[in-house]
Design an enzyme around this catalytic site. Structure first.
Site, short mmCIF file in Angstrom:
data_model
loop_
_atom_site.label_atom_id
_atom_site.label_comp_id
_atom_site.label_asym_id
_atom_site.label_seq_id
_atom_site.Cartn_x
_atom_site.Cartn_y
_atom_site.Cartn_z
N TYR A 175 0.62 -1.14 0.00
CA TYR A 175 0.14 -0.11 -0.20
C TYR A 175 0.81 1.39 0.13
O TYR A 175 1.83 1.27 0.58
CB TYR A 175 -1.00 -0.11 1.24
N SER A 176 0.43 2.23 -0.77
CA SER A 176 1.12 3.46 -0.81
C SER A 176 2.50 3.39 -0.81
O SER A 176 3.47 2.79 -1.77
CB SER A 176 0.60 4.24 0.40
N GLY A 177 3.43 3.90 0.08
CA GLY A 177 4.79 4.08 0.12
C GLY A 177 5.68 2.49 0.32
O GLY A 177 6.45 2.46 -0.39
N THR A 226 4.30 0.17 -1.62
CA THR A 226 4.32 -0.42 -3.14
C THR A 226 5.81 0.22 -3.71
O THR A 226 5.99 -0.63 -4.59
CB THR A 226 3.16 0.42 -4.04
N ILE A 262 -1.72 -1.09 -4.07
CA ILE A 262 -2.86 -0.29 -3.67
C ILE A 262 -2.44 1.40 -3.47
O ILE A 262 -1.51 1.46 -2.67
CB ILE A 262 -3.70 -0.91 -2.16
#
Length: 284
Positions: free
Chosen positions: A93-95, A97, A127
């Site tokens: 998720y976010s960072g 990824t 995500i």
């Protein structure tokens, strides 16, 4: 099916377990292993989930202004995969990824003829994917002569690392007495913005450069099955869209939510994401 899980920047394993609980319930035959970052994150509450855990320590996986921190995070995760793997896939998720993609890309560049079972992951779920970073040693001829002050990169890093919520610090400020926004600003301003010979900008400390992978220059860098869960209304190219362009189109699936940079939610939405995760895994 064994899945490695990487939380977002400014989060932790407990929060990520909560965020993913609904679709993990639909994937009872999957095994999820969470890896927590080690770089303390002091920013004020920014999402539904960090607000729910106001006193829990938050972490990132690396300092995006330090090449050594980025490289160490990659090395540490590669070692963890060797010791605790093999993993079938990665859920990030976010960072998280960005780090997941960096591992996948690094392996592909260093081992271009590796077989699927020799790779870190056979599939990936991103995500709110963040464009991964590329760290490289400075060599003669790396740059054009152009050096820029107050560049777009510096402005972007400042808006992320020195925004009001970051400089306020969280409610438990006493736990972060060493946090110094002025030091972050000095660290940022000590980096030079230069133009690479391929035209993209990078930040340099004189020994190493930090830039983003660019699909227009680097081409497709990930050819494994991928699922991209992102907000279609997000205006920042580097918050989801560009991650999809770094992946093989024929191997990619997209699902769009409407929660901006925050985590998708709602029973029907989470059930659909679980279904897509399973389908992505089955393609691997």
């Amino acid at each position: 099916m064994k899945i490695l899980c990487l939380h977002g920047r400014g989060s932790n394993n407990e929060i990520f377990q909560l965020q993913t609980a609904a679709f993990r319930a639909e994937l009872e035959d999957f095994e999820f292993e969470y890896v927590q970052g080690t770089v303390p994150h002091t920013e004020g509450n920014w999402s539904l989930y960090t607000t729910a855990f106001p006193k829990a320590p938050l972490y990132g996986y690396y300092d995006p202004l330090r090449p050594s921190s980025i490289q160490q995070a990659e090395d540490d995760l590669i070692q963890l995969i060797k010791e605790n793997g093999p993993f079938d896939g990665v859920l990030s998720y976010s960072g998280g990824t960005a780090l997941a993609a960096q591992i996948i890309i690094r392996n592909a560049l260093e081992n271009p003829f590796s077989l699927p079972d020799e790779r870190p992951f056979r599939f990936a779920v991103f995500i709110n994917g963040v464009t991964p970073l590329k760290v490289f040693p400075i060599e003669e001829g790396t740059f054009t002569e152009m050096t820029m002050e107050n560049s777009a990169l510096v402005k972007e890093a400042s808006s992320l690392l020195l925004r009001d919520s970051a400089t306020r610090v969280r409610k438990n400020k006493n736990e972060f007495e060493d946090y110094d926004p002025a030091a972050i600003k000095a660290e940022l301003m000590a980096l030079e913005t230069k133009t690479l010979t391929d035209g993209r900008l990078c930040l340099s400390d004189g020994k190493y450069g930090i830039t983003r992978y660019d699909s227009g220059i680097d081409g497709i860098l990930m050819d494994i099955p991928t699922l991209h869960v992102r907000c279609a209304e997000e205006e920042d190219f580097h918050h989801g869209l560009h991650m999809t362009q770094l992946c093989e189109p024929d191997q990619s699936t997209e699902y769009h939510h409407h929660n901006g940079e925050d985590f998708p939610r709602g029973h029907a939405e989470m059930k659909k994401i679980a279904q897509l995760i399973r389908e992505t895994a089955e393609r691997a």
